[in-house]
Write a protein that holds these residues in place. Structure first.
Motif, PDB file in Angstrom:
ATOM      1  N   GLY A  59       0.823  -1.202   0.000  1.00  0.00           N
ATOM      2  CA  GLY A  59       0.000   0.000   0.000  1.00  0.00           C
ATOM      3  C   GLY A  59       0.858   1.252   0.000  1.00  0.00           C
ATOM      4  O   GLY A  59       1.954   1.272   0.549  1.00  0.00           O
ATOM      5  N   ARG A  60       0.331   2.296  -0.638  1.00  0.00           N
ATOM      6  CA  ARG A  60       1.110   3.534  -0.784  1.00  0.00           C
ATOM      7  C   ARG A  60       0.371   4.702  -0.164  1.00  0.00           C
ATOM      8  O   ARG A  60      -0.843   4.839  -0.298  1.00  0.00           O
ATOM      9  N   GLY A  61       1.146   5.549   0.527  1.00  0.00           N
ATOM     10  CA  GLY A  61       0.617   6.797   1.038  1.00  0.00           C
ATOM     11  C   GLY A  61       1.200   7.957   0.258  1.00  0.00           C
ATOM     12  O   GLY A  61       1.846   7.789  -0.767  1.00  0.00           O
ATOM     13  N   ARG A  62       0.982   9.145   0.783  1.00  0.00           N
ATOM     14  CA  ARG A  62       1.471  10.346   0.118  1.00  0.00           C
ATOM     15  C   ARG A  62       2.992  10.408   0.183  1.00  0.00           C
ATOM     16  O   ARG A  62       3.615   9.898   1.089  1.00  0.00           O
ATOM     17  N   VAL A  63       3.606  11.071  -0.827  1.00  0.00           N
ATOM     18  CA  VAL A  63       5.052  11.286  -0.980  1.00  0.00           C
ATOM     19  C   VAL A  63       5.858  10.016  -0.748  1.00  0.00           C
ATOM     20  O   VAL A  63       6.889  10.021  -0.093  1.00  0.00           O
ATOM     21  N   GLY A  64       5.346   8.895  -1.286  1.00  0.00           N
ATOM     22  CA  GLY A  64       6.105   7.660  -1.266  1.00  0.00           C
ATOM     23  C   GLY A  64       6.058   6.865   0.015  1.00  0.00           C
ATOM     24  O   GLY A  64       6.722   5.827   0.125  1.00  0.00           O
ATOM     25  N   LYS A  65       5.289   7.302   0.997  1.00  0.00           N
ATOM     26  CA  LYS A  65       5.207   6.566   2.253  1.00  0.00           C
ATOM     27  C   LYS A  65       4.373   5.299   2.070  1.00  0.00           C
ATOM     28  O   LYS A  65       3.448   5.251   1.275  1.00  0.00           O
ATOM     29  N   GLY A  66       4.701   4.273   2.848  1.00  0.00           N
ATOM     30  CA  GLY A  66       3.912   3.053   2.805  1.00  0.00           C
ATOM     31  C   GLY A  66       2.661   3.182   3.649  1.00  0.00           C
ATOM     32  O   GLY A  66       2.564   4.032   4.535  1.00  0.00           O
ATOM     33  N   TRP A  67       1.677   2.322   3.345  1.00  0.00           N
ATOM     34  CA  TRP A  67       0.460   2.271   4.166  1.00  0.00           C
ATOM     35  C   TRP A  67       0.290   0.842   4.644  1.00  0.00           C
ATOM     36  O   TRP A  67       0.198  -0.084   3.847  1.00  0.00           O
ATOM     37  N   HIS A  68       0.269   0.657   5.955  1.00  0.00           N
ATOM     38  CA  HIS A  68       0.169  -0.678   6.549  1.00  0.00           C
ATOM     39  C   HIS A  68      -1.301  -1.053   6.733  1.00  0.00           C
ATOM     40  O   HIS A  68      -2.095  -0.253   7.216  1.00  0.00           O
ATOM     41  N   SER A  69      -1.659  -2.263   6.341  1.00  0.00           N
ATOM     42  CA  SER A  69      -3.025  -2.736   6.544  1.00  0.00           C
ATOM     43  C   SER A  69      -2.999  -4.161   7.057  1.00  0.00           C
ATOM     44  O   SER A  69      -2.059  -4.913   6.814  1.00  0.00           O
ATOM     45  N   ARG A  70      -4.067  -4.497   7.795  1.00  0.00           N
ATOM     46  CA  ARG A  70      -4.208  -5.856   8.319  1.00  0.00           C
ATOM     47  C   ARG A  70      -5.599  -6.362   7.974  1.00  0.00           C
ATOM     48  O   ARG A  70      -6.575  -5.634   8.144  1.00  0.00           O
ATOM     49  N   PRO A  71      -5.717  -7.615   7.497  1.00  0.00           N
ATOM     50  CA  PRO A  71      -7.033  -8.152   7.153  1.00  0.00           C
ATOM     51  C   PRO A  71      -8.009  -8.037   8.319  1.00  0.00           C
ATOM     52  O   PRO A  71      -7.702  -8.418   9.446  1.00  0.00           O
ATOM     53  N   GLY A  72      -9.180  -7.474   8.051  1.00  0.00           N
ATOM     54  CA  GLY A  72     -10.207  -7.341   9.059  1.00  0.00           C
ATOM     55  C   GLY A  72      -9.996  -6.215  10.047  1.00  0.00           C
ATOM     56  O   GLY A  72     -10.866  -5.956  10.889  1.00  0.00           O
ATOM     57  N   GLN A  73      -8.855  -5.538   9.955  1.00  0.00           N
ATOM     58  CA  GLN A  73      -8.540  -4.483  10.916  1.00  0.00           C
ATOM     59  C   GLN A  73      -8.522  -3.098  10.283  1.00  0.00           C
ATOM     60  O   GLN A  73      -8.552  -2.091  10.996  1.00  0.00           O
ATOM     61  N   SER A  74      -8.432  -3.030   8.954  1.00  0.00           N
ATOM     62  CA  SER A  74      -8.397  -1.738   8.276  1.00  0.00           C
ATOM     63  C   SER A  74      -9.157  -1.824   6.958  1.00  0.00           C
ATOM     64  O   SER A  74      -9.338  -2.910   6.393  1.00  0.00           O
ATOM     65  N   LEU A  75      -9.616  -0.674   6.490  1.00  0.00           N
ATOM     66  CA  LEU A  75     -10.345  -0.580   5.233  1.00  0.00           C
ATOM     67  C   LEU A  75      -9.448   0.104   4.211  1.00  0.00           C
ATOM     68  O   LEU A  75      -9.022   1.244   4.411  1.00  0.00           O
ATOM     69  N   THR A  76      -9.133  -0.596   3.135  1.00  0.00           N
ATOM     70  CA  THR A  76      -8.282  -0.039   2.079  1.00  0.00           C
ATOM     71  C   THR A  76      -8.990  -0.204   0.747  1.00  0.00           C
ATOM     72  O   THR A  76      -9.263  -1.324   0.312  1.00  0.00           O
ATOM     73  N   PHE A  77      -9.288   0.915   0.100  1.00  0.00           N
ATOM     74  CA  PHE A  77      -9.965   0.849  -1.183  1.00  0.00           C
ATOM     75  C   PHE A  77      -9.536   2.020  -2.052  1.00  0.00           C
ATOM     76  O   PHE A  77      -8.987   3.024  -1.567  1.00  0.00           O
ATOM     77  N   SER A  78      -9.787   1.881  -3.353  1.00  0.00           N
ATOM     78  CA  SER A  78      -9.531   2.949  -4.310  1.00  0.00           C
ATOM     79  C   SER A  78     -10.726   3.085  -5.232  1.00  0.00           C
ATOM     80  O   SER A  78     -11.387   2.103  -5.584  1.00  0.00           O
ATOM     81  N   LEU A  79     -10.990   4.309  -5.620  1.00  0.00           N
ATOM     82  CA  LEU A  79     -12.095   4.633  -6.526  1.00  0.00           C
ATOM     83  C   LEU A  79     -11.531   5.276  -7.778  1.00  0.00           C
ATOM     84  O   LEU A  79     -10.816   6.279  -7.696  1.00  0.00           O
ATOM     85  N   ALA A  80     -11.827   4.687  -8.937  1.00  0.00           N
ATOM     86  CA  ALA A  80     -11.426   5.258 -10.219  1.00  0.00           C
ATOM     87  C   ALA A  80     -12.655   5.875 -10.880  1.00  0.00           C
ATOM     88  O   ALA A  80     -13.712   5.235 -10.968  1.00  0.00           O
ATOM     89  N   LEU A  81     -12.495   7.124 -11.322  1.00  0.00           N
ATOM     90  CA  LEU A  81     -13.634   7.860 -11.850  1.00  0.00           C
ATOM     91  C   LEU A  81     -13.142   8.854 -12.901  1.00  0.00           C
ATOM     92  O   LEU A  81     -12.227   9.638 -12.640  1.00  0.00           O
ATOM     93  N   PRO A  82     -13.717   8.840 -14.118  1.00  0.00           N
ATOM     94  CA  PRO A  82     -13.363   9.887 -15.081  1.00  0.00           C
ATOM     95  C   PRO A  82     -13.921  11.218 -14.604  1.00  0.00           C
ATOM     96  O   PRO A  82     -15.097  11.315 -14.251  1.00  0.00           O
TER      97      PRO A  82
END
Length: 265
Positions: A59-82
């Motif tokens: 997972g990626r955060g702003r300015v190259g930082k990583g984003w840590h996630s754990r199954p069932g413990q965090s919500l990670t999603f992305s939305l693509a939209l024109p």
């Protein structure tokens, strides 16, 4: 993953009247939902899609930082939209406003892209765009969201010490501290459809439609801050374009998200 799947139909039904070709995809594991949707955009795929993963391995955060996630413990999603707004300025702030309002009145926004509760990070936002190769066509917007549901292990997430002259970061927060017993899937349903609507509002009216809403939740308002170049001042809200306004010894300064990292003194 069953918990996430249980909420997909409700999200799809809420969004598809405005976006007939909208889809929701759930995957057990992926490197990064943002990276995947950016890959698709560069391959010429421009359909609106909401991609959620139970686990992100890179997972990626702003300015190259990583984003840590754990199954069932965090919500990670992305939305693509024109999207084709007249002005893209303040977009990440508008996303933050939408998420904070959907979660709880106590959630605050730390400029430019963090959600806070009691001065602790609750989540983050990553905004990227890709051209579809046609000059006058809408760009493909990809908005990545990472929200802690249960409070993360602060020791496991710690990475380095705070810069000289700044406070050490507070341990992260979790939405379940605000909304007892909430699940990842319930949080997903709570924030997804309103985010789509607010992005459509941003396309129509820009950050102007969100400036007052941001001010209500501005976590830095009135605080002493130090900028990444060492300049100190007092945070004094945001401009109509979403720039952070800082009162310094030499006068007001407007700071854009591409220039600085801001931390309370």
């Amino acid at each position: 993953m069953t918990d996430l799947l249980a909420h997909v139909e409700s999200i799809w039904q809420a969004v598809v009247p405005q976006l007939p070709d909208f889809t929701v995809e759930v995957v057990p594991s992926i490197d990064s939902t943002n990276s995947e949707l950016m890959r698709r955009a560069r391959q010429g795929r421009h359909e609106p899609v909401l991609l959620v993963a139970e686990d992100q391995t890179a997972g990626r955060g702003r300015v190259g930082k990583g984003w840590h996630s754990r199954p069932g413990q965090s919500l990670t999603f992305s939305l693509a939209l024109p999207l084709s707004p007249a002005d893209w300025s303040g977009l990440s702030l508008a996303v933050g406003v939408s998420l904070a309002e959907s979660i709880d009145p106590q959630v605050r926004l730390k400029w430019p892209n963090d959600l806070w509760w009691q001065q602790r990070k609750l989540g983050g936002i990553l905004v990227e765009t890709a051209s579809n190769g046609t000059p006058d066509a809408p760009r493909m917007l990809v908005v990545g969201v990472g929200l802690n549901v249960n409070r993360p292990d602060a020791v496991a997430l710690a990475s380095g010490s705070a810069p000289a002259g700044t406070l050490a970061p507070m341990p992260p927060a979790g939405v379940a501290e605000l909304i007892m017993g909430i699940t990842v899937g319930e949080l997903f349903e709570r924030v997804a459809a309103p985010l789509v609507r607010d992005l459509q509002l941003f396309e129509a009216r820009g950050f102007e439609a969100f400036q007052d809403r941001f001010a209500v939740r501005d976590a830095l308002q009135g605080l002493s801050v130090v900028l990444s170049d060492g300049t100190q001042g007092v945070a004094s809200g945001v401009s109509r374009q979403g720039a952070l306004q800082v009162q310094t010894a030499s006068g007001y300064r407007e700071v854009t998200s591409a220039e600085v990292s801001v931390r309370p003194c």
